[in-house]
Design a protein around this motif. Structure first.
Motif, short mmCIF file in Angstrom:
data_model
loop_
_atom_site.label_atom_id
_atom_site.label_comp_id
_atom_site.label_asym_id
_atom_site.label_seq_id
_atom_site.Cartn_x
_atom_site.Cartn_y
_atom_site.Cartn_z
N UNK A 117 4.86 -7.99 12.20
CA UNK A 117 3.43 -8.09 11.87
C UNK A 117 2.97 -9.52 11.67
N UNK A 118 3.89 -10.46 11.41
CA UNK A 118 3.47 -11.85 11.20
C UNK A 118 3.04 -12.51 12.50
N UNK A 119 3.36 -11.88 13.63
CA UNK A 119 2.90 -12.39 14.92
C UNK A 119 1.53 -11.83 15.30
N UNK A 120 1.00 -10.94 14.47
CA UNK A 120 -0.29 -10.33 14.73
C UNK A 120 -1.38 -11.02 13.91
N UNK A 121 -2.59 -10.66 14.14
CA UNK A 121 -3.73 -11.35 13.50
C UNK A 121 -4.19 -10.62 12.25
N UNK A 122 -3.37 -10.69 11.20
CA UNK A 122 -3.77 -10.15 9.91
C UNK A 122 -3.94 -8.65 9.86
N UNK A 123 -3.28 -7.92 10.76
CA UNK A 123 -3.44 -6.47 10.80
C UNK A 123 -2.49 -5.74 9.86
N UNK A 124 -1.56 -6.46 9.28
CA UNK A 124 -0.63 -5.83 8.35
C UNK A 124 0.47 -5.08 9.07
N UNK A 125 1.48 -4.65 8.33
CA UNK A 125 2.61 -3.94 8.94
C UNK A 125 2.24 -2.52 9.36
N UNK A 126 3.10 -1.94 10.17
CA UNK A 126 2.95 -0.54 10.58
C UNK A 126 3.18 0.36 9.37
N UNK A 127 2.38 1.40 9.27
CA UNK A 127 2.46 2.33 8.14
C UNK A 127 2.89 3.72 8.62
N UNK A 128 3.35 4.57 7.70
CA UNK A 128 3.67 5.95 8.08
C UNK A 128 2.46 6.67 8.68
N UNK A 129 1.29 6.38 8.15
CA UNK A 129 0.07 7.02 8.68
C UNK A 129 -0.19 6.59 10.12
N UNK A 130 0.10 5.31 10.42
CA UNK A 130 -0.03 4.84 11.80
C UNK A 130 0.85 5.67 12.73
N UNK A 131 2.07 5.96 12.28
CA UNK A 131 3.01 6.68 13.14
C UNK A 131 2.66 8.16 13.23
N UNK A 132 2.02 8.72 12.18
CA UNK A 132 1.51 10.08 12.29
C UNK A 132 0.46 10.15 13.40
N UNK A 133 -0.30 9.06 13.53
CA UNK A 133 -1.31 9.00 14.57
C UNK A 133 -0.72 8.86 15.96
N UNK A 134 0.45 8.27 16.05
CA UNK A 134 1.13 8.16 17.35
C UNK A 134 1.45 9.55 17.88
N UNK A 135 2.01 10.39 16.99
CA UNK A 135 2.31 11.77 17.35
C UNK A 135 2.64 12.54 16.08
N UNK A 136 1.94 13.62 15.81
CA UNK A 136 2.27 14.42 14.63
C UNK A 136 3.45 15.35 14.87
N UNK A 137 3.86 15.52 16.14
CA UNK A 137 4.90 16.48 16.48
C UNK A 137 6.26 15.80 16.70
N UNK A 138 6.25 14.64 17.37
CA UNK A 138 7.49 13.92 17.60
C UNK A 138 7.97 13.26 16.30
N UNK A 139 9.25 13.02 16.25
CA UNK A 139 9.83 12.26 15.14
C UNK A 139 9.73 10.78 15.53
N UNK A 140 8.88 10.03 14.84
CA UNK A 140 8.60 8.64 15.22
C UNK A 140 9.18 7.69 14.18
N UNK A 141 9.93 6.72 14.64
CA UNK A 141 10.56 5.72 13.78
C UNK A 141 10.31 4.33 14.37
N UNK A 142 9.91 3.38 13.53
CA UNK A 142 9.66 2.01 13.98
C UNK A 142 10.43 1.04 13.08
N UNK A 143 11.31 0.29 13.66
CA UNK A 143 12.19 -0.63 12.91
C UNK A 143 11.67 -2.06 13.03
N UNK A 144 11.46 -2.71 11.90
CA UNK A 144 10.98 -4.09 11.89
C UNK A 144 12.03 -5.02 12.49
N UNK A 145 11.60 -6.18 12.99
CA UNK A 145 12.48 -7.13 13.65
C UNK A 145 13.68 -7.50 12.79
#
Length: 505
Positions: free
Chosen positions: A115-143
């Motif tokens: 997220x430090x390479x982005x423009x002040x948007x903050x880190x990815x949140x669990x709610x963000x990933x619910x929006x990606x897909x409520x059915x799939x199991x979504x996991x995002x690992x920070x650098x």
């Protein structure tokens, strides 16, 4: 004298041996046979000798990346790399596209977001990933690998034990889906790909490392990594020599087998790895003073007494201690633990990252024989104005991070590596030379030495690796430009890579 299998001639051979340069080098049976003038080396060649004309190019020992996660490269190849996403929205779109191609409710796994390479948007949140897909199991690992975010479907599937360190809960006691340290490791291991997938990926990725001039790596190794890298060595398809540092939770198994260091031409057991804190990006690196943007001093994962216990037990087996310590409070704890354990400096204990070093700590490191294993790429990633360090620590502390010059001036051994963020010795060398704090910058020769012979010193093998001298391992890299003169060191192309006396690139 035997007939060489390969000669590299008409080059600028910077051997990394004291006060020794040459024009050419000969290889025989996987090792350096001779180093000298082109005419002398050419005279050794026979009809079966391969001849590589460097045409005036710089020839160096092969780069030694002494802190990697090379065994994980194979699995990463089949997961979604998010490093090129210019912002959070784009990162989530990449995951959404992956979800569209993933059948049923399968795993959608992304990694390498920052997220430090982005423009002040903050880190990815669990709610963000619910929006990606409520059915799939979504996991995002920070650098950094010390923070993982999951959606509700993944959280339900993981069924994490609430007592696991690193689980974040809300004010009502519900698990949020933000995981760090032990909980992040548990989540990552739960969705590990099949061994055959990792083999397939690593066979592809080992060539990419060779194309960067990397001829040796050293991995933190759990059961999966040990299986993968030992198989690679036995079958002969890994293009880098691998050193293994087993995780501290496997130490009891080594003790049960009375297993000390094991040395082989392609895979060696070298030591034991312990994580003492987390990362700056996850705000889990253990600091003496609170972060500038969060009311926390991070997480100290082991007390000095626990570090001393691991260090003593490793030393009893003749194994190195490799301690991950980023924040100054974690560095204090490791030094306290080593003093309690009274480890023989001849075992060359290592401290990894040591990004937030102070002068008093450098004095103790020198006295204890500790090698500083640092990542110059972190300077380019996070130490520029407005970057992660400045955001998390403030300007004053950010300026003091990664004090390479201070380490050398204190007569503490300095070894460079990448931690895989990203791989690329020439990028790291460029960052060390162009340090944003000029007082901590290195010269080009100093940076090269830290990525060759000094890195081999961290592995206890500086007479065989990271140096081109008679009897050393036959590992070398030929560069298209001279790093001492190049306008952009990180843009230099690797012309050739030699491993075991054979040209592989």
């Amino acid at each position: 004298m035997p007939t060489p299998s390969l000669v590299v001639v008409d080059g600028m051979v910077r051997t990394q041996a004291p006060d020794r340069t040459a024009e050419a080098v000969a290889f025989h049976k996987g090792r350096v046979l001779a180093v000298g003038a082109t005419e002398e080396i050419d005279a050794l060649a026979g009809p079966e000798t391969h001849r590589l004309d460097a045409e005036g190019r710089v020839v160096l020992p092969g780069f030694v990346d002494c802190h990697t996660h090379a065994a994980r490269l194979g699995e990463m190849r089949f997961r979604q790399d998010m490093s090129n996403a210019p912002g959070k929205d784009e990162a989530l779109q990449v995951l959404n596209a992956r979800a569209q191609k993933t059948p049923g409710d399968g795993w959608v796994i992304g990694w390498n977001w920052d997220e430090t390479a982005w423009s002040g948007e903050g880190p990815i949140t669990p709610e963000d990933l619910d929006g990606v897909s409520p059915h799939h199991k979504v996991l995002a690992r920070r650098v950094c690998g010390h923070r993982i975010v999951v959606n509700q479907a993944a959280l339900d599937a993981l069924d994490l034990d609430r007592s696991t360190p690193g689980i974040e809960t809300d004010e009502d006691g519900n698990i949020t889906g933000r995981l760090s340290e032990d909980a992040a490791v548990q989540a990552w291991e739960a969705c590990a790909p099949a061994h055959e997938t990792c083999v397939k990926g690593l066979k592809l990725e080992t060539r990419r490392l060779a194309e960067m001039g990397i001829t040796s790596v050293a991995d933190t190794a759990g059961r999966r990594e040990i299986r993968l890298l030992t198989q690679a060595a036995q079958e002969g398809w890994m293009l880098q020599r691998s050193g293994l540092y087993v995780k501290d939770d496997l130490l009891e198994h080594l003790e049960g087998l009375a297993m000390g260091p094991l040395s082989g031409p392609w895979c060696s057991l070298l030591g034991v790895k312990i994580y003492v804190d987390g990362s700056i990006g996850a705000r889990t690196a253990a600091l003496r003073e609170p972060y500038a943007d969060e009311d926390t001093r991070g997480e100290l994962l082991h007390a000095p007494e626990e570090i001393a216990d691991v260090a003593s037990r490793a030393a009893d087996l003749g194994l190195q201690l490799k301690a991950h310590a980023i924040g100054d409070r974690a560095i204090d704890a490791v030094l306290d633990g080593l003093e309690q354990a009274d480890v023989d400096p001849a075992l060359r204990p290592r401290m990894e990252h040591v990004e937030m070093l102070h002068d008093d700590q450098l004095d103790r490191m020198r006295e204890l024989g500790v090698t500083a294993v640092m990542q110059p790429n972190f300077v380019g990633n996070w130490q520029r104005p407005g970057g992660l360090y400045e955001q998390a620590l403030g300007e004053e502390r950010a300026r003091r991070m990664n004090p390479f010059r201070s380490v050398l001036d204190a007569d503490v051994p300095l070894a460079f590596s990448s931690d895989g963020m990203p791989y690329g010795p020439l990028y790291g060398i460029a960052c060390a030379v162009d340090h944003p704090n000029p007082d901590e910058a290195l010269t080009v020769p100093e940076a090269i030495r830290s990525y060759t012979r000094n890195a081999a010193y961290a592995l206890g093998d500086e007479h065989a690796r990271g140096v081109l001298q008679e009897g050393a391992l036959g590992d070398a890299v030929v560069l298209d430009e001279d790093p001492r003169q190049a306008a952009a060191i990180d843009e230099i192309d690797v012309h050739a890579t030699v491993v075991g006396g054979q040209r592989i690139v």
